[in-house]
Scaffold this active site. Structure first.
Site: not given
Ligand code: 13P
Length: 255
Positions: A11, A13, A98, A100, A169, A175, A215, A236-237
């Site tokens: 993802n 983002k 999600h 967010e 999640e 994050g 994470s 994510g990251g």
């Molecule tokens: P991180 O892997 O950056 O913690 O993000 C997770 C996420 O929101 C994936 O959808």
């Protein structure tokens, strides 16, 4: 029992422009060539780059997901992208609910469920996200929150939901660098699978993939994937870099 194929989703983002996407794919497709037969790999760019990503991944087994979609086929919804439009672009997957979207953009359960309905009507594969906030975990409300977020699934038939993927999640792990421990993830995944068994069907629960996100990195991927109810990872990251994401897949498949 049907085998659940491991699933890894990047993802991105609100990151990466066209140039970044091209260079990611150029490197990544070579790195994962030997792995795409034993798992599914999905990349989720910002909506404006979906068509481009579909085109550059055409002769690979890499799949493409949208990060969100609107709740109807068309209409007066400024700024939204409909599931019909995603289908038109040959995007087959969509991430919904999600954290967010839920917390920054204030999408409530009823809106997420409306989007799920619209996505299922276009035969998209939804990646339905659930997860509790830190204060909810501290107050021992994790299961109640997950249950409330899953409640809307009851309004669909098993055959409507056939392609559904669920992603757990925990909001406090997104994050933050603080992933849920494999045991914490397993506890919630097993709760979700039991819920699916009781409320949809045992067969459905057995074949539905439940991903963990929050994470995830190459060095915790194996430990998370070892858990019996963790069927994949939503990253994510650490998915922004092709080496790092391919290593997450490799280590995850080593579980
Ligand atoms: P991180 O892997 O950056 O913690 O993000 C997770 C996420 O929101 C994936 O959808």
């Amino acid at each position: 029992m049907e085998k659940r194929i491991p699933l890894f989703i990047a993802n991105w983002k609100m990151n990466k422009t066209s140039k970044d996407i091209l260079s990611f794919v150029g490197v990544f497709k070579e790195l994962v060539k030997g792995m795409t037969h034993s798992c599914e790999i999905v990349l989720a760019p910002a909506a404006v780059y979906l068509a481009e990503l579909i085109s550059v991944t055409q002769n690979t087994l890499i799949k493409v997901a949208a990060q969100n979609c609107g709740g109807s086929k068309s209409g007066a919804f400024t700024g939204e992208v409909s599931p019909l439009m995603l289908r038109d672009l040959q995007v087959a997957w969509v991430i919904l609910g999600h954290s967010e979207r839920r917390h920054i953009f204030k999408e409530d359960d009823s809106l997420v469920n409306l989007k799920l309905k619209a996505a299922l009507e276009e035969d998209l594969t939804p990646v339905f996200c659930v997860g509790e906030k830190l204060e909810e975990r501290k107050a021992k409300n994790t299961f109640a929150v997950i249950e409330r977020q899953l409640e809307g699934l009851k309004s669909f038939s098993e055959s409507q939901l056939r392609s559904l993927v669920i992603a757990y999640e925990p909001v406090w792990a997104i994050g933050t660098g603080e992933n849920a421990s494999p045991e914490q993830a397993q506890e919630v995944h097993s709760f979700i699978r039991k819920w699916l068994s009781n409320n949809i069907s045992p067969t459905f629960a057995n074949r539905t993939r439940i991903l963990y996100g929050g994470s995830v990195k190459a060095d915790n991927s194996t430990a998370l994937m070892v858990m019996v109810d963790v069927d994949g990872l939503l990253v994510g990251g650490a998915s922004l870099d092709p080496l790092s994401f391919s290593e997450i897949v490799r280590q995850g498949l080593n579980s």
